[in-house]
Design a protein around this motif. Structure first.
Motif, mmCIF file in Angstrom:
data_model
loop_
_atom_site.group_PDB
_atom_site.id
_atom_site.type_symbol
_atom_site.label_atom_id
_atom_site.label_comp_id
_atom_site.label_asym_id
_atom_site.label_seq_id
_atom_site.Cartn_x
_atom_site.Cartn_y
_atom_site.Cartn_z
ATOM 1 N N LEU A 1 0.832 -1.191 0.000
ATOM 2 C CA LEU A 1 0.000 0.000 0.000
ATOM 3 C C LEU A 1 0.875 1.253 0.000
ATOM 4 O O LEU A 1 0.432 2.344 -0.357
ATOM 5 N N HIS A 2 2.146 1.070 0.389
ATOM 6 C CA HIS A 2 3.067 2.222 0.393
ATOM 7 C C HIS A 2 3.293 2.786 -1.007
ATOM 8 O O HIS A 2 3.773 3.916 -1.143
ATOM 9 N N ILE A 3 2.960 2.028 -2.045
ATOM 10 C CA ILE A 3 3.093 2.534 -3.411
ATOM 11 C C ILE A 3 2.333 3.854 -3.560
ATOM 12 O O ILE A 3 2.764 4.770 -4.268
ATOM 13 N N MET A 4 1.177 3.943 -2.874
ATOM 14 C CA MET A 4 0.378 5.167 -2.927
ATOM 15 C C MET A 4 0.588 6.044 -1.694
ATOM 16 O O MET A 4 0.661 7.265 -1.804
ATOM 17 N N LEU A 5 0.686 5.432 -0.523
ATOM 18 C CA LEU A 5 0.727 6.212 0.709
ATOM 19 C C LEU A 5 2.079 6.881 0.952
ATOM 20 O O LEU A 5 2.176 7.784 1.789
ATOM 21 N N ALA A 6 3.118 6.473 0.238
ATOM 22 C CA ALA A 6 4.430 7.111 0.416
ATOM 23 C C ALA A 6 4.358 8.600 0.101
ATOM 24 O O ALA A 6 5.088 9.403 0.696
ATOM 25 N N TYR B 1 0.519 2.491 8.183
ATOM 26 C CA TYR B 1 0.010 1.948 6.917
ATOM 27 C C TYR B 1 1.052 2.059 5.807
ATOM 28 O O TYR B 1 1.013 1.297 4.840
ATOM 29 N N THR B 2 1.978 3.014 5.922
ATOM 30 C CA THR B 2 2.955 3.246 4.857
ATOM 31 C C THR B 2 4.176 2.336 4.983
ATOM 32 O O THR B 2 4.958 2.222 4.037
ATOM 33 N N CYS B 3 4.355 1.700 6.129
ATOM 34 C CA CYS B 3 5.554 0.885 6.359
ATOM 35 C C CYS B 3 5.753 -0.148 5.251
ATOM 36 O O CYS B 3 4.853 -0.909 4.922
ATOM 37 N N THR B 4 6.954 -0.183 4.694
ATOM 38 C CA THR B 4 7.270 -1.100 3.601
ATOM 39 C C THR B 4 7.817 -2.437 4.098
ATOM 40 O O THR B 4 8.078 -3.328 3.300
ATOM 41 N N GLU B 5 8.026 -2.546 5.417
ATOM 42 C CA GLU B 5 8.582 -3.758 6.032
ATOM 43 C C GLU B 5 9.961 -4.107 5.457
ATOM 44 O O GLU B 5 10.365 -5.275 5.460
ATOM 45 N N CYS B 6 10.680 -3.112 4.981
ATOM 46 C CA CYS B 6 11.987 -3.383 4.373
ATOM 47 C C CYS B 6 13.035 -3.746 5.417
ATOM 48 O O CYS B 6 14.042 -4.383 5.100
ATOM 49 N N GLY B 7 12.828 -3.314 6.656
ATOM 50 C CA GLY B 7 13.744 -3.676 7.736
ATOM 51 C C GLY B 7 14.978 -2.800 7.847
ATOM 52 O O GLY B 7 15.854 -3.089 8.667
ATOM 53 N N ARG B 8 15.058 -1.736 7.069
ATOM 54 C CA ARG B 8 16.230 -0.866 7.179
ATOM 55 C C ARG B 8 16.311 -0.239 8.567
ATOM 56 O O ARG B 8 17.399 -0.050 9.106
#
Length: 439
Positions: free
Chosen positions: A234-239, A307-314
């Motif tokens: 969902l971060h594609i839009m919420l970013a 909601y924007t979290c990409t879960e990338c773990g950085r």
């Protein structure tokens, strides 16, 4: 009969966009469950942040390999789907390659789309290897749905790009055969190498193949669009709104709780009576809650963060507490906040309004041990590629523990007692502070 495909296409389009709109309204409602916070200041800087971070991906490229690959996938997918506009027009009106009248520019567009589609496929394969084979700790720690969710998106990308190239390859063959409605238009630098696989197929088979890929491509895009609601993507839009509404204060600057400020101002006002009864006609208000124990105690910008979290773990990979074996994971803080918010939203959907479920964010999702492991260094905030602040949630939940439950760690309680009694964090009387100089 000739209009049946057009009618079916319109039904699919309306259903797909309608379901997506319904779910996005739920997301907006859930975000609005948070407390109000003013993020309307300094619009120029906010637009600049959005342009640099969300569009320009400036924080992604700090890790060059992942950053460049992400830019390829992001731009490739967005630009390629410009063709969706043509597909929608063709689907509604029964035309084929409606923009072919653009001539040489159309050839350039289709050729660029194909080249980008190939780069997306290569990047997705590398991403899959990184996520599933390479020994990258921040991916290794993901289990279950979060891990599968990331892979599902990669599979989606592969299928959609393959369908796009297959559709073009079959179209190219039909153009060569001079089939009706398949005018010569477009350049095909990638699918021209796929087209020979279809040599010897009849015109009817090629049309079935081209139409099948066309339908699956657009339906796949609609499915992908609606999958976003259930996915971290969902971060594609919420970013974009998240970077625009990010906190512009210097990192490390904490906000003052309005409730505490009001209490202090009341105590400093010599004319105020803190025990005065409410005026006639006024209801006695409940004391303000200090800090946050559940998602509705957070502000809407923090819920947008979740909601924007990409879960990338950085964030977790940069966290010094996590690196030294502490339980804290900033990524988990954001995922837990989102999970609890979705649980609250589902409760509202079921009951019409929120009914107490005996749960809260604190303890049921996030433990005090995690919160107190944080060093408040802002490494997680600095590392996040989309401007998320796990620290702000941690600080608000700590405030609740200290100010509402008096549940600070013993060392912190001792320090605060020393400050109260001795005017300093050390356990020495003020009169004894300079005794060391006499030794």
């Amino acid at each position: 009969m000739q209009y049946i495909p057009n009618i079916l296409f319109i039904i699919a389009l309306v259903a797909g966009i309608g379901y997506f709109t319904k779910n996005i309204r739920k997301v907006i409602r859930n975000i609005r469950l948070g407390k109000d916070v003013d993020r309307s200041d300094n619009k120029g800087q906010r637009f600049k942040n959005m342009a640099m971070v969300a569009i320009g991906q400036s924080k992604m490229v700090r890790r060059p390999i992942a950053g460049i690959l992400h830019i390829i996938v992001y731009l490739g997918f967005i630009i390629i789907n410009i063709e969706v506009l043509e597909i929608i027009i063709d689907g509604i009106f029964g035309t084929h390659r409606i923009f072919a009248f653009l001539g040489g520019f159309y050839d350039f567009l289709i050729g660029s789309f194909e080249f980008l589609a190939f780069l997306v496929l290569v990047s997705v394969v590398i991403f899959w290897v990184r996520r599933n084979i390479s020994n990258i700790r921040r991916f290794k720690t993901l289990k279950g749905w979060p891990k599968n969710d990331g892979n599902i998106i990669l599979y989606f990308e592969v299928v959609l790009m393959t369908l796009f190239l297959t559709m073009n390859a079959a179209d190219l063959q039909l153009q060569a055969l001079g089939a009706d409605h398949y005018i010569k238009a477009g350049a095909y630098p990638v699918s021209q190498y796929i087209a020979p696989l279809f040599n010897g197929l009849s015109e009817g088979t090629l049309i079935f193949l081209e139409r099948g890929a066309w339908w699956l491509h657009i339906l796949g895009i609609l499915v992908f669009l609606n999958y976003l609601y259930f996915s971290k993507h969902l971060h594609i839009m919420l970013a974009f709104p998240n970077t625009y509404y990010a906190d512009l204060n210097p990192k490390g600057e904490l906000d003052n709780l309005e409730a505490v400020t009001n209490e202090v101002m009341l105590m400093m006002d010599p004319s105020a009576d803190p025990f005065a009864a409410p005026a006639e006609g006024e209801e006695e208000s409940e004391p303000a809650k200090f800090g946050a124990s559940d998602v509705t105690d957070l502000n809407w910008a923090q819920l947008l963060n979740a909601y924007t979290c990409t879960e990338c773990g950085r964030c977790t990979s940069e966290c010094p507490a996590n690196q030294t074996g502490k339980k804290l994971s900033p990524r988990k803080i954001m995922m837990d906040t989102r999970d609890r918010l979705q649980e609250v939203g589902a409760n509202i959907d079921k009951n019409g309004s929120f009914q107490d479920d005996g749960k809260q964010l604190l303890n049921d999702y996030i433990t005090p041990e995690e919160l107190w492991a944080c060093t408040s260094c802002n490494a997680c905030v600095e590392a996040c590629p989309v401007g998320i602040s796990p620290l702000s949630i941690i600080i608000d939940m700590r405030r609740y523990l200290v100010m509402e439950q008096s549940a600070a760690p013993s060392d912190l309680n001792n320090m605060m007692s020393n400050i109260e009694n001795n005017g300093a964090p050390w356990p020495f009387n003020q009169m004894d502070r300079l005794n060391w100089s006499n030794e």
